[in-house]
Design an enzyme around this catalytic site. Structure first.
Site, mmCIF file in Angstrom:
data_model
loop_
_atom_site.group_PDB
_atom_site.id
_atom_site.type_symbol
_atom_site.label_atom_id
_atom_site.label_comp_id
_atom_site.label_asym_id
_atom_site.label_seq_id
_atom_site.Cartn_x
_atom_site.Cartn_y
_atom_site.Cartn_z
ATOM 1 N N SER A 53 50.925 36.438 39.054
ATOM 2 C CA SER A 53 50.565 36.120 37.674
ATOM 3 C C SER A 53 50.234 34.632 37.529
ATOM 4 O O SER A 53 49.350 34.118 38.222
ATOM 5 C CB SER A 53 51.691 36.563 36.742
ATOM 6 N N ASP A 166 49.388 43.152 36.769
ATOM 7 C CA ASP A 166 50.263 42.021 37.060
ATOM 8 C C ASP A 166 51.327 42.373 38.102
ATOM 9 O O ASP A 166 52.095 43.323 37.935
ATOM 10 C CB ASP A 166 50.934 41.599 35.748
#
Length: 269
Positions: A53, A166
């Site tokens: 991320s 993610d």
């Protein structure tokens, strides 16, 4: 678990240094840039980076040769409104198009992992298999987008026949991607648990829930690393506090300098 075939690209020779696992955390990931700036100042080499991320973004730009303060200036000058353009669909509310353009503009649309100056592993989540996926070769941009595509907010990234989101969903502190590579592993966690937090709104409920889920999937990683950098000051910051970027940078920078002795000892092993 990471693919057992992961290895250094042919054009990158092993160096004596540290392996860094950079967590996700939204705006709090800006603290990674302060950590990287401090390591540069301490002249402690980095042998490999694994990121998820916001940690994937910080790690990718650093691995491409950008100085940490240069990356901070770049992202502080970006319109968050432009990057979060609404695009309602079956899968997510926000469009990754502007983010992809930003990455392509500065890293190069055809950038590959082999083009990087520092070896890099990015971690995403395969929604279908319910497993972490590790990327360390081939094109860079799509894995980078996938690693930072927060589920529900962003559409999944379709890549190599997978629906990817993610990486922090299952593995927010990717220490496991660095084990066995031969370097001491330093884990940088930007979302310490705020035990004084109070749930007073729907937004705070969502943030608190995600924080607890992500904190739980990071517990093993904290035990597996050689040194954990987890600035306690970050616990009061929120995922969208991008306007406080300089503060977040400084927190990571100061915290890392305070650990200079421990870090140097790891390199000297």
């Amino acid at each position: 678990m990471p693919d057992a075939s992961l290895s250094l690209p042919n054009n990158i020779a092993p160096v004596k240094g540290l392996a860094l696992a950079l967590s996700g955390g939204g705006a709090r990931g800006i603290a990674h840039l302060g950590v990287l700036a401090a390591l540069d100042e301490l002249q402690l080499p980095i042998g490999h980076i694994a990121g998820v991320s916001s940690g994937a973004i910080a790690g990718a730009f650093y691995a491409a040769g950008f100085a940490p303060r240069e990356i901070l200036r770049l992202f502080m000058g970006v319109s968050i409104t432009r990057l979060t353009r609404m695009a309602f669909s079956r899968y997510g509310l926000l469009n990754l198009g502007a983010v992809e353009q930003l990455f392509a503009q500065h890293l190069g649309a055809d950038c590959t992992f082999a083009d990087l100056k520092t070896p890099l592993t990015l971690v995403a989540t395969d929604l279908t298999e319910g497993a972490s996926v590790y990327f360390s070769e081939g094109p860079l941009i799509q894995p980078l987008l996938a690693s930072s595509a927060v589920p529900v907010l962003y559409r999944p990234v379709e890549y190599q026949g997978r629906q990817l989101v993610d990486g922090g969903l299952l593995n927010n502190l990717p220490v496991d991607a660095l084990l066995g590579l031969g370097w001491p592993v330093v884990a940088v966690n930007c979302i310490p648990t705020n035990r004084a937090a109070r749930v007073t709104s729907f937004r705070s409920l969502v943030e608190r829930t995600l924080n607890l889920v992500i904190g739980a999937n990071s517990m093993l990683s904290k035990l597996q690393c050689d040194l954990l950098l987890e600035p306690d000051e970050l616990r009061t910051y929120r995922p969208l506090d991008y306007q406080r970027g300089q503060e977040l940078f400084d927190i990571g920078y100061r915290h890392t300098l305070a650990q200079a002795t421990e870090l140097a000892a790891l390199v000297a092993k």
